[in-house]
Write a protein that holds these residues in place. Structure first.
Motif, PDB file in Angstrom:
ATOM      1  N   SER A 188       0.813  -1.227   0.000  1.00 49.14           N
ATOM      2  CA  SER A 188       0.000   0.000   0.000  1.00 49.14           C
ATOM      3  C   SER A 188       0.843   1.272   0.000  1.00 49.14           C
ATOM      4  CB  SER A 188      -0.951  -0.028   1.202  1.00 49.14           C
ATOM      5  OG  SER A 188      -0.240  -0.133   2.409  1.00 49.14           O
ATOM      6  N   LYS A 213       2.217  -5.182   3.525  1.00 52.32           N
ATOM      7  CA  LYS A 213       3.330  -4.275   3.820  1.00 52.32           C
ATOM      8  C   LYS A 213       2.870  -2.842   3.567  1.00 52.32           C
ATOM      9  CE  LYS A 213       6.533  -2.157   1.769  1.00 52.32           C
ATOM     10  NZ  LYS A 213       6.586  -0.949   2.629  1.00 52.32           N
ATOM     11  N   PRO A 214       2.678  -2.075   4.655  1.00 54.10           N
ATOM     12  CA  PRO A 214       2.277  -0.682   4.467  1.00 54.10           C
ATOM     13  C   PRO A 214       3.474   0.182   4.080  1.00 54.10           C
ATOM     14  CG  PRO A 214       2.450  -1.200   6.815  1.00 54.10           C
ATOM     15  CD  PRO A 214       2.778  -2.474   6.067  1.00 54.10           C
ATOM     16  N   THR A 265      -1.326  -0.479  -4.686  1.00 50.51           N
ATOM     17  CA  THR A 265      -1.549   0.907  -5.097  1.00 50.51           C
ATOM     18  C   THR A 265      -0.256   1.650  -4.801  1.00 50.51           C
ATOM     19  OG1 THR A 265      -3.907   0.778  -4.655  1.00 50.51           O
ATOM     20  CG2 THR A 265      -2.964   2.974  -4.794  1.00 50.51           C
ATOM     21  N   LEU A 274       7.553  -4.549 -10.061  1.00 46.52           N
ATOM     22  CA  LEU A 274       6.929  -5.701  -9.405  1.00 46.52           C
ATOM     23  C   LEU A 274       6.463  -6.715 -10.457  1.00 46.52           C
ATOM     24  CD1 LEU A 274       4.669  -3.773  -6.835  1.00 46.52           C
ATOM     25  CD2 LEU A 274       6.837  -4.915  -6.349  1.00 46.52           C
ATOM     26  N   THR A 295      -2.085   2.879 -10.133  1.00 45.30           N
ATOM     27  CA  THR A 295      -0.790   3.573 -10.061  1.00 45.30           C
ATOM     28  C   THR A 295      -0.925   5.078 -10.333  1.00 45.30           C
ATOM     29  OG1 THR A 295      -0.300   2.926 -12.332  1.00 45.30           O
ATOM     30  CG2 THR A 295       0.371   1.392 -10.646  1.00 45.30           C
ATOM     31  N   GLY A 296       0.059   5.674 -10.959  1.00 46.58           N
ATOM     32  CA  GLY A 296       0.163   7.132 -11.015  1.00 46.58           C
ATOM     33  C   GLY A 296      -0.817   7.827 -11.943  1.00 46.58           C
ATOM     34  N   GLY A 297      -0.760   9.135 -11.939  1.00 47.91           N
ATOM     35  CA  GLY A 297      -1.650   9.909 -12.803  1.00 47.91           C
ATOM     36  C   GLY A 297      -1.038  11.244 -13.183  1.00 47.91           C
ATOM     37  N   CYS A 328      -3.748  10.590  -6.115  1.00 44.33           N
ATOM     38  CA  CYS A 328      -3.444  10.095  -7.454  1.00 44.33           C
ATOM     39  C   CYS A 328      -4.325  10.804  -8.470  1.00 44.33           C
ATOM     40  CB  CYS A 328      -3.654   8.600  -7.505  1.00 44.33           C
ATOM     41  SG  CYS A 328      -5.241   8.138  -6.828  1.00 44.33           S
ATOM     42  N   LEU A 457      -5.632   8.376 -15.709  1.00 45.80           N
ATOM     43  CA  LEU A 457      -6.365   8.098 -14.467  1.00 45.80           C
ATOM     44  C   LEU A 457      -7.647   8.929 -14.361  1.00 45.80           C
ATOM     45  CD1 LEU A 457      -6.413   6.409 -11.961  1.00 45.80           C
ATOM     46  CD2 LEU A 457      -4.896   8.021 -10.842  1.00 45.80           C
ATOM     47  N   PHE A 499     -13.368   3.455  -9.003  1.00 46.50           N
ATOM     48  CA  PHE A 499     -12.152   4.230  -9.272  1.00 46.50           C
ATOM     49  C   PHE A 499     -11.026   3.426  -9.905  1.00 46.50           C
ATOM     50  CE2 PHE A 499      -8.237   6.446  -8.357  1.00 46.50           C
ATOM     51  CZ  PHE A 499      -8.578   7.723  -8.781  1.00 46.50           C
ATOM     52  N   SER A 505      -1.611   4.125 -15.731  1.00 48.12           N
ATOM     53  CA  SER A 505      -2.235   4.371 -14.418  1.00 48.12           C
ATOM     54  C   SER A 505      -2.748   3.118 -13.724  1.00 48.12           C
ATOM     55  CB  SER A 505      -3.391   5.376 -14.560  1.00 48.12           C
ATOM     56  OG  SER A 505      -2.890   6.649 -14.890  1.00 48.12           O
TER      57      SER A 505
END
Ligand code: NAD
Length: 542
Positions: A188, A213-214, A265, A274, A295-297, A328, A457, A499, A505
């Protein structure tokens, strides 16, 4: 097993509390913030198989807006802890996957009610402290969105389970929605407490076990999530939280035969890495892993010459700068027609210059700090770059100061170059770039917009001309997974605007919808024949 086909409560969105001056909720939340700020430094363990694991390697957790104040420490683990977490998850798997679905539903419905009630202030205050969100940004994330994820996903789970095939006479066809065979890795980002929790909760709800895994900078609020799951009745080992580096987690998890899926995310670059790591290990896995990543935007506001200047300015101010642009979905590029620009600029600059910047402890601060020193340096580097370019002009902000907290003024750059660096790259901070286009080149600008960034995105069209809205909706079909008409491109609500985006993205599996929940099951078709034939000869052989 119960002899009943249960119906779950119909999900409705959690009402957003207002936190107006003098309100009871404002007093209660700010008291909680003070209490947590002033309490002795806490020690956040890893949670493996229901046990709290501590190590001798402790790292401090601080507030972005007050980085000298140590809120506590977390325990840095290593590869052995990741392996232990996998083992604990697999040991818990059969019992959890075989639990009747209504028991799992009850756990998450309870989590929703606990968060709406006794956990609300603590989750909100932890998010204010850890991620520097003001009361409103915290409320819509850590409370409302997470409550909605729990309640709506329970409903989507039952909708999926109800989806059944046809049967001809003499047979009965059924679909059983099995949990994935193995464990799910939830990885995350720092920016949303709700996303951090949902990346684990969605697969768990469908009967999966999870290693989570945060992000480092979210561990302070991650602990509250773990306490909430425990209080709601998630059994030991069903979720295991490890606080190790991403690389350490990846190295152990992606080599494990029982790795069944990743719910990610975060940034596009990390996701691509990954995916490569997973592909390198493909032969080792029992099943093809589910790969779900948001992912990104490089989210846009596209404005037509018919739009209202005040509406455009407000969408830009809120869309770009709420939570310091660290959503994002945050608007980070705007295309404004030349006829509207003088008026849009006047209103927008006036609005942005009226923002108060500071700690979330003072609710009148619209803008707080960016997450950490690394983000501060990256964002301020972009601002310095813009200041030095001949084809860019900074019209708001431009200053930054990290002496007490990582504060960056909301910065707006106007460029004459539509492919200027900050029109293309994700900055993930309070920086908006504006390109003013010839008001008569609407369609050319839509094409330009679509071709400018690798992301897709969110984005919006602002117009009072229905033909123009229709043209933009068609020409930008693949430019955004969440497309807004006459609104800012942020603020998606679970159950209302599923979403996610495509291209760079993410996999667009739409968090907060049944499309996402479907990724966490593997269906088994069961055909039963009631009176099987007793002779192999078909009639045509006669
Ligand atoms: P990030 O990619 O830096 O980190 C995400 C997670 O991956 C963290 O837990 C991190 O520790 C881990 N990680 C980093 N490198 C790793 C590696 N090599 N191997 C394994 N794990 C690794 O993202 P962030 O800075 O926490 O979050 C911001 C990013 O997330 C932005 O790009 C933003 O657009 C994106 N985001 C997207 C959405 C969406 O729904 N599309 C929502 C929120 C955030």
């Amino acid at each position: 097993m119960s002899n009943a086909i249960f119906r779950v409560p119909i999900a409705v969105n959690e009402p957003i509390k207002g936190y107006a001056p003098g309100s009871a909720e404002r007093k209660s939340l700010l008291n909680k913030y003070q209490e947590m700020y002033n309490q002795a430094a806490i020690d956040v363990p890893m949670y493996i198989g229901g046990k709290e694991i501590r190590t001798t390697n402790k790292k401090p957790m601080t507030s972005p807006h007050d980085h000298q104040k140590v809120l506590g420490h977390y325990n840095v683990g290593d590869a052995t802890h990741v392996q232990d977490a996998i083992d604990a998850a697999l040991a818990a798997k059969d019992a959890w996957a075989n639990l009747p679905w209504e028991e799992r539903a009850a756990v998450f419905l309870k989590a929703a009610d606990l968060l709406a009630g006794p956990f609300r202030d603590r989750m909100n205050a932890a998010t204010m402290l850890a991620q520097s969100k003001n009361v409103y940004q915290t409320e819509i994330d850590a409370a409302c969105e997470l409550i909605d994820f729990f309640r709506f996903n329970v409903q989507y789970m039952t909708q999926i389970y109800s989806e059944q095939p046809e049967s001809l006479p003499g047979m009965w066809n059924r679909l059983e929605y099995r949990a994935l065979e193995g464990f799910v890795f939830a990885l995350s980002p720092f920016n949303f407490t709700s996303i951090a929790a949902n990346l684990s909760a969605a697969p768990m709800m469908m009967g999966n076990v999870v290693v989570w895994k945060p992000a480092e900078s979210q561990i302070y609020s991650a602990q509250v999530i773990m306490d909430l799951f425990k209080a709601a009745g998630v059994p030991d080992g069903v979720i295991n939280m490890v606080t190790v580096s991403g690389q350490t987690a990846g190295e152990v998890i992606f080599k494990n035969k029982h790795f069944a899926g990743i719910h990610f995310t975060g940034s596009t670059g990390v996701f691509r890495q990954l995916w490569r790591n997973i592909a390198d290990n493909l032969e080792n896995y029992r099943s093809y892993p589910r790969i779900v990543g948001e992912t990104g935007g490089k989210d846009f506001i596209m404005v037509h010459k018919s739009a209202d200047a005040a509406e455009v300015a407000t969408s830009m101010a809120r869309g770009a700068f709420e939570f310091q642009g660290q959503k994002c979905s945050a608007a980070s590029r705007a295309y404004i027609p030349s006829n509207l620009w003088p008026e849009v600029k006047r209103i927008f600059v006036e609005q942005v210059n009226s923002f108060k910047i500071g700690s979330p402890e003072d609710p009148s601060n619209f803008v707080n700090a960016v997450i950490d020193s690394k983000a501060f340096d990256k964002i301020s580097g972009y601002i310095d770059y813009c200041k030095a370019q001949p084809d860019a002009e900074v019209i708001t902000g431009g200053n930054y100061d990290k002496s007490k907290g990582y504060f960056i003024e909301p910065t707006t750059v106007v460029t004459t170059n539509p492919k200027f660096r900050t029109m293309c790259e994700e900055i993930f901070g309070p920086v908006l770039t504006v390109y003013v286009y010839d008001e008569n080149k609407f369609e050319e600008t839509l094409t330009l917009l679509d071709e400018t960034s690798e992301y897709a995105l969110t984005g919006s069209i602002m117009s009072n001309d229905r033909y123009a809205i229709n043209v933009a909706t068609k020409m930008l079909r693949n430019s955004a997974g969440n497309f807004y008409i006459n609104d800012k491109p942020t603020g998606a609500v679970v159950g209302q605007q599923p979403f996610g985006g495509a291209r760079g993205s993410g996999t667009n599996d739409k968090a907060g919808s049944s499309m996402n929940m479907l990724r966490w099951v593997s269906a088994r078709t069961i055909k039963e024949t009631f009176v099987p034939p007793v002779d192999y000869r078909y009639p045509f052989l006669g």
